[in-house]
Design a protein around this motif. Structure first.
Motif, PDB file in Angstrom:
ATOM      1  N   GLU A  97       0.818  -1.214   0.000  1.00  0.00           N
ATOM      2  CA  GLU A  97       0.000   0.000   0.000  1.00  0.00           C
ATOM      3  C   GLU A  97       0.854   1.268   0.000  1.00  0.00           C
ATOM      4  OE1 GLU A  97      -2.340  -0.502   3.501  1.00  0.00           O
ATOM      5  OE2 GLU A  97      -3.721  -1.942   2.579  1.00  0.00           O
ATOM      6  N   GLY A  98       2.078   1.178   0.522  1.00  0.00           N
ATOM      7  CA  GLY A  98       2.957   2.334   0.605  1.00  0.00           C
ATOM      8  C   GLY A  98       3.577   2.685  -0.731  1.00  0.00           C
ATOM      9  N   ASN A  99       4.116   3.901  -0.805  1.00  0.00           N
ATOM     10  CA  ASN A  99       4.801   4.383  -2.008  1.00  0.00           C
ATOM     11  C   ASN A  99       6.310   4.283  -1.834  1.00  0.00           C
ATOM     12  OD1 ASN A  99       2.233   5.152  -2.945  1.00  0.00           O
ATOM     13  ND2 ASN A  99       2.442   7.216  -2.092  1.00  0.00           N
ATOM     14  N   ASP A 100       7.014   4.301  -2.972  1.00  0.00           N
ATOM     15  CA  ASP A 100       8.486   4.304  -2.952  1.00  0.00           C
ATOM     16  C   ASP A 100       9.029   3.101  -2.186  1.00  0.00           C
ATOM     17  OD1 ASP A 100       8.921   6.999  -4.268  1.00  0.00           O
ATOM     18  OD2 ASP A 100       7.689   7.579  -2.551  1.00  0.00           O
ATOM     19  N   ILE A 101       8.510   1.936  -2.536  1.00  0.00           N
ATOM     20  CA  ILE A 101       8.932   0.674  -1.920  1.00  0.00           C
ATOM     21  C   ILE A 101       9.633  -0.165  -2.981  1.00  0.00           C
ATOM     22  CG2 ILE A 101       8.182  -1.377  -0.673  1.00  0.00           C
ATOM     23  CD1 ILE A 101       7.550   1.122   0.886  1.00  0.00           C
ATOM     24  N   THR A 102      10.730  -0.820  -2.583  1.00  0.00           N
ATOM     25  CA  THR A 102      11.510  -1.640  -3.519  1.00  0.00           C
ATOM     26  C   THR A 102      11.697  -3.040  -2.947  1.00  0.00           C
ATOM     27  OG1 THR A 102      12.704   0.297  -4.352  1.00  0.00           O
ATOM     28  CG2 THR A 102      13.734  -1.843  -4.714  1.00  0.00           C
ATOM     29  N   GLY A 125       0.306   0.972  -3.972  1.00  0.00           N
ATOM     30  CA  GLY A 125       1.153   2.153  -3.967  1.00  0.00           C
ATOM     31  C   GLY A 125       1.732   2.459  -5.334  1.00  0.00           C
ATOM     32  N   THR A 126       2.461   3.571  -5.416  1.00  0.00           N
ATOM     33  CA  THR A 126       3.103   3.972  -6.664  1.00  0.00           C
ATOM     34  C   THR A 126       4.605   4.092  -6.463  1.00  0.00           C
ATOM     35  OG1 THR A 126       2.978   5.519  -8.525  1.00  0.00           O
ATOM     36  CG2 THR A 126       2.903   6.488  -6.305  1.00  0.00           C
ATOM     37  N   SER A 149      -0.962   4.552 -10.784  1.00  0.00           N
ATOM     38  CA  SER A 149       0.279   4.162 -10.100  1.00  0.00           C
ATOM     39  C   SER A 149       1.291   3.637 -11.108  1.00  0.00           C
ATOM     40  CB  SER A 149      -0.007   3.110  -9.032  1.00  0.00           C
ATOM     41  OG  SER A 149      -0.532   1.933  -9.623  1.00  0.00           O
ATOM     42  N   TYR A 150       2.589   3.717 -10.721  1.00  0.00           N
ATOM     43  CA  TYR A 150       3.687   3.337 -11.602  1.00  0.00           C
ATOM     44  C   TYR A 150       4.510   2.226 -10.962  1.00  0.00           C
ATOM     45  CZ  TYR A 150       2.554   7.722 -13.921  1.00  0.00           C
ATOM     46  OH  TYR A 150       1.898   8.733 -14.575  1.00  0.00           O
ATOM     47  N   LEU A 151       4.773   1.191 -11.764  1.00  0.00           N
ATOM     48  CA  LEU A 151       5.487   0.012 -11.284  1.00  0.00           C
ATOM     49  C   LEU A 151       6.599  -0.339 -12.258  1.00  0.00           C
ATOM     50  CD1 LEU A 151       2.325  -2.219 -10.664  1.00  0.00           C
ATOM     51  CD2 LEU A 151       3.313  -0.560  -9.083  1.00  0.00           C
TER      52      LEU A 151
END
Length: 303
Positions: A97-102, A125-126, A149-151
């Motif tokens: 659900e969070g953003n900027d996760i790798t 997330g995005t 969102s971008y993946l």
């Protein structure tokens, strides 16, 4: 004088099933991370099988999950849609659900029996990135569940049976292996009408299990589904027509399906459905990484 972190807030957290790290489960490590951090935290996960139903909540960002090895660091669960009327969208093994996760160098698996839809990875997330990861499952392995969102998936292995990459997000798959385990459909995009790019497969390899010989590149979960395969190697399991309209002829007027310079035994541009496209060199230029993710100008995925 530099600011100090709280004692339990560290740049690197170690997870190990055998007790040699700070945490025995990934969920425990996630719970320890401070909300809305302005610094990056790395969660290093030692080899092991982690049976967890894991949520990375919306208040986390700037977190990198790194496995010790791609095929031995395994996050797994076994929910499927027909357990107590669970439905597809609650079956995930990992939900981000969070953003900027790798995520790097690990496996995310849904090992439920083939009794219904069973999601391994569910993204909300995005600016999410996945490097050298494996995604194992059957029907609905990866659900890209959020519009806008971008993946990014780079050097990943993704397997499944039916619609095993599906949803409305914009996602770039670079140098990935896409493995079909059954005669069915690879993608089921639901790209919104106002979004230019849905799924972009670039320099990927499409493979299949023995005996699998009739696989479609995609079918539109929603009318404006957008999916392209660029410079991809396609095995002989790909059907000559390539694409399916999901039994709804009107989808042929709106779905945005295309290829550029496909190669391999599954390449058959003259027999593809008339409502798909073979891109020109000029049209191919629209698929630079900057154009695909252009609406989020502050995010430039690194290599």
């Amino acid at each position: 004088m530099s600011a100090t972190k709280e004692p339990h807030q560290q740049d690197t957290l170690v997870v190990a099933r055998d007790g040699s790290g700070q945490f025995r489960s990934i969920g425990e490590a996630v719970e320890s991370i401070r909300a809305f951090m302005d610094y990056k935290v790395t969660v290093y996960i030692k080899d092991g099988i982690y049976k967890e139903k894991l949520i990375i909540p919306s208040w986390l960002k700037n977190v990198v999950f790194v496995g010790q090895s791609e095929d031995k660091t395994i996050i797994t669960h076994d929910d499927h849609a027909n357990i107590n009327k669970m439905g597809t969208f609650r079956t995930y093994t990992v939900k981000v659900e969070g953003n900027d996760i790798t995520f790097k160098n690990l496996t995310i698996e849904n090992n439920a029996a083939q009794l219904g839809q069973a999601v391994a990875l569910h993204t909300e997330g995005t600016r999410l990135m996945f490097f050298k990861c494996r995604f194992l499952g059957n029907q609905d392995t990866i659900f890209t569940g959020s519009e806008g969102s971008y993946l990014l998936f780079t050097d990943c292995y993704i397997e499944g049976t039916t619609d095993f990459i599906f949803g409305p997000s914009t996602a770039l798959f670079e140098r990935c292996t896409i493995h079909s385990k059954k005669n069915s459909y690879i993608t089921a995009a639901s790209t919104p009408q106002n979004v230019e790019h849905g799924y972009v497969f670039k320099n990927c390899k499409l493979t299949a299990a023995p005996g699998v010989d009739k696989v479609y590149l995609g079918r539109p979960w929603r009318p404006y589904a957008a999916t392209v395969f660029l410079n991809c190697e396609m095995g002989k399991h790909i059907r000559p027509e390539g694409w399916h309209n999901w039994g709804k002829p009107d989808n042929e007027k709106t779905a945005r399906y295309a290829e550029f310079m496909s190669r391999g035994e599954g390449t058959n541009p003259t027999n593809r459905v008339s409502w798909s496209k073979q891109l020109t060199n000029k049209e191919m230029n629209r698929y630079s990484i900057q154009n695909i993710f252009k609406e989020d100008s502050n995010w430039y995925p690194y290599r």
